[in-house]
Design a protein around this motif. Structure first.
Motif, PDB file in Angstrom:
ATOM      1  N   GLN A 180       0.804  -1.225   0.000  1.00  0.00           N
ATOM      2  CA  GLN A 180       0.000   0.000   0.000  1.00  0.00           C
ATOM      3  C   GLN A 180       0.837   1.275   0.000  1.00  0.00           C
ATOM      4  N   ASP A 181       2.098   1.192   0.416  1.00  0.00           N
ATOM      5  CA  ASP A 181       2.950   2.382   0.448  1.00  0.00           C
ATOM      6  C   ASP A 181       3.848   2.504  -0.779  1.00  0.00           C
ATOM      7  N   ARG A 182       3.676   1.601  -1.733  1.00  0.00           N
ATOM      8  CA  ARG A 182       4.502   1.661  -2.946  1.00  0.00           C
ATOM      9  C   ARG A 182       4.242   2.982  -3.676  1.00  0.00           C
ATOM     10  N   PRO A 183       5.271   3.557  -4.322  1.00  0.00           N
ATOM     11  CA  PRO A 183       5.085   4.846  -5.018  1.00  0.00           C
ATOM     12  C   PRO A 183       3.907   4.820  -5.982  1.00  0.00           C
ATOM     13  N   LYS A 184       3.125   5.865  -5.957  1.00  0.00           N
ATOM     14  CA  LYS A 184       1.955   5.993  -6.823  1.00  0.00           C
ATOM     15  C   LYS A 184       2.281   6.911  -8.003  1.00  0.00           C
ATOM     16  N   PHE A 185       1.325   7.021  -8.919  1.00  0.00           N
ATOM     17  CA  PHE A 185       1.498   7.871 -10.107  1.00  0.00           C
ATOM     18  C   PHE A 185       1.878   9.293  -9.710  1.00  0.00           C
ATOM     19  N   SER A 186       1.230   9.816  -8.684  1.00  0.00           N
ATOM     20  CA  SER A 186       1.507  11.190  -8.241  1.00  0.00           C
ATOM     21  C   SER A 186       2.943  11.335  -7.729  1.00  0.00           C
ATOM     22  N   ASP A 187       3.491  10.290  -7.128  1.00  0.00           N
ATOM     23  CA  ASP A 187       4.879  10.342  -6.645  1.00  0.00           C
ATOM     24  C   ASP A 187       5.849  10.487  -7.814  1.00  0.00           C
ATOM     25  N   HIS A 242       8.800   0.983  -1.713  1.00  0.00           N
ATOM     26  CA  HIS A 242       8.029   1.697  -0.686  1.00  0.00           C
ATOM     27  C   HIS A 242       8.898   2.166   0.473  1.00  0.00           C
ATOM     28  N   ARG A 243      10.116   1.628   0.593  1.00  0.00           N
ATOM     29  CA  ARG A 243      10.986   2.029   1.699  1.00  0.00           C
ATOM     30  C   ARG A 243      11.795   3.284   1.382  1.00  0.00           C
ATOM     31  N   ASN A 244      11.839   3.664   0.102  1.00  0.00           N
ATOM     32  CA  ASN A 244      12.522   4.900  -0.269  1.00  0.00           C
ATOM     33  C   ASN A 244      11.937   5.392  -1.593  1.00  0.00           C
ATOM     34  N   VAL A 245      10.833   6.105  -1.490  1.00  0.00           N
ATOM     35  CA  VAL A 245      10.104   6.546  -2.677  1.00  0.00           C
ATOM     36  C   VAL A 245      10.945   7.493  -3.530  1.00  0.00           C
ATOM     37  N   GLN A 246      11.608   8.440  -2.914  1.00  0.00           N
ATOM     38  CA  GLN A 246      12.392   9.421  -3.666  1.00  0.00           C
ATOM     39  C   GLN A 246      13.548   8.767  -4.420  1.00  0.00           C
ATOM     40  N   GLN A 247      14.207   7.793  -3.799  1.00  0.00           N
ATOM     41  CA  GLN A 247      15.308   7.107  -4.454  1.00  0.00           C
ATOM     42  C   GLN A 247      14.806   6.308  -5.654  1.00  0.00           C
ATOM     43  N   THR A 248      13.645   5.675  -5.493  1.00  0.00           N
ATOM     44  CA  THR A 248      13.046   4.926  -6.601  1.00  0.00           C
ATOM     45  C   THR A 248      12.744   5.848  -7.772  1.00  0.00           C
ATOM     46  N   CYS A 249      12.153   7.002  -7.478  1.00  0.00           N
ATOM     47  CA  CYS A 249      11.834   7.968  -8.534  1.00  0.00           C
ATOM     48  C   CYS A 249      13.100   8.466  -9.223  1.00  0.00           C
ATOM     49  N   GLU A 250      14.175   8.619  -8.478  1.00  0.00           N
ATOM     50  CA  GLU A 250      15.442   9.061  -9.060  1.00  0.00           C
ATOM     51  C   GLU A 250      15.984   8.016 -10.030  1.00  0.00           C
ATOM     52  N   TYR A 251      15.860   6.746  -9.669  1.00  0.00           N
ATOM     53  CA  TYR A 251      16.302   5.674 -10.567  1.00  0.00           C
ATOM     54  C   TYR A 251      15.499   5.698 -11.875  1.00  0.00           C
ATOM     55  N   VAL A 252      14.191   5.938 -11.757  1.00  0.00           N
ATOM     56  CA  VAL A 252      13.340   6.010 -12.951  1.00  0.00           C
ATOM     57  C   VAL A 252      13.698   7.240 -13.776  1.00  0.00           C
TER      58      VAL A 252
END
Length: 318
Positions: A65-72, A271-281
């Motif tokens: 449930q805490d996995r990054p969403k489209f808005s993130d 979900h443990r690091n949303v910002q880092q995931t977005c940076e990888y993308v």
């Protein structure tokens, strides 16, 4: 406290002890040493669990449930985003969002499933399951991309298309098929990112791209493990076996050459690091844009068509 999955029970026990010690009104060296020891134990166990996840466990991670969403992804990757609503035929579908975004000086058309962030928005968005008007909105935005030569970026996170009677009445299968056709006909590049669940035709309607990329713990399959188990085994409790047989993990699909790239997630899942995931993308998207910058419209379209025509050929027995 974070939401832990069932197979993360050892982590929950350690985290509980850490929180108990932190709430003690004791700043002694012994408490500090104990906290350090417990945190090291937590990190070691986290690495141990996530270094060898089963397919079924990956399904649970991608549904967290805490996995990054489209808005993130919109807020952390793009400089600006203008949401465009409605399909101009029936209504607005909040399960599938899209619009114009600015990225490193480029204007892009961005599409994505939106599961919602709380119970109200999840229900409102049908848990990310789009209806025909959602896919027709995607087609409208892809037509806009064709007219103005905008690259398309799609974020896929859906169990599948909405299975309700009202969706079928309004032509669900036709809308999905038309969306796939629009992807194939587009003469600008499409970069598809499967960031959670990639379920059935509801996913491929947005994932028929030049470059298909999956997050490390995302899944992509023709049917959900539960649906597969209920059909093949007549028993939903066989979902774990079905998940293994479906070859739905990013690692399986890269080996089968269904996808082109896997983006590594932070330890313990996106979900443990949303910002880092977005940076990888963001890094992956930048690389893909540069890769297609000098290709002609004909080369882009031909590359996408060839990619899907050749998919699976080497595994066929002639």
């Amino acid at each position: 406290m974070q939401n832990f999955l069932d197979f993360e029970k050892p982590l929950l026990e350690i985290r509980t002890k850490i929180e108990e010690l932190r709430h003690l009104k004791d700043d002694s060296k012994n408490i500090a040493n104990e906290l350090t020891s417990l945190q090291d134990k937590f990190d070691k166990k986290l690495n141990e669990i996530y270094s060898d996840l089963t397919a079924w466990q990956k399904v649970k991670v991608c549904r967290h449930q805490d996995r990054p969403k489209f808005s993130d992804y919109i807020n952390n990757i793009f400089e600006s985003f203008l949401c465009l609503s409605g399909d101009k035929l029936y209504s607005e579908d909040s399960a599938l969002k899209g619009g114009l975004a600015n990225f490193q000086g480029n204007t892009l058309v961005v599409l994505g499933n939106d599961k919602g962030n709380n119970i109200d928005t999840r229900v409102q968005n049908n848990f990310g399951m789009a209806k025909p008007e959602g896919y027709r909105k995607a087609i409208r935005l892809m037509d806009l991309a064709r007219k103005f030569d905008f690259p398309v970026v799609s974020f896929i996170d859906t169990p599948g298309a909405f299975p309700g009677v009202d969706a079928e009445d309004r032509g669900q299968s036709e809308a999905i098929g038309s969306s796939i056709r629009s992807c194939l006909d587009l003469n600008t590049p499409i970069f598809s990112y499967i960031v959670g669940e990639g379920g059935s035709g509801g996913a491929i309607a947005l994932a028929t791209g030049n470059e298909i990329t999956m997050l490390e713990h995302s899944v992509y399959s023709v049917i959900s493990p539960e649906g597969c188990a209920s059909i093949l085994y007549r028993n939903s409790e066989m979902s774990e076996n079905a998940a293994e047989s479906l070859k739905l993990t990013a690692q399986d699909l890269l080996q089968l050459k269904v996808i082109d790239e896997i983006i590594k997630e932070p330890l313990g899942g996106a979900h443990r690091n949303v910002q880092q995931t977005c940076e990888y993308v963001r890094i992956s998207l930048s690389k893909n844009l540069n890769k297609y910058q000098n290709k002609t419209k004909e080369e882009i379209k031909e590359h996408r068509e060839k990619k899907f025509l050749e998919m699976g050929r080497e595994f066929l027995e002639i």
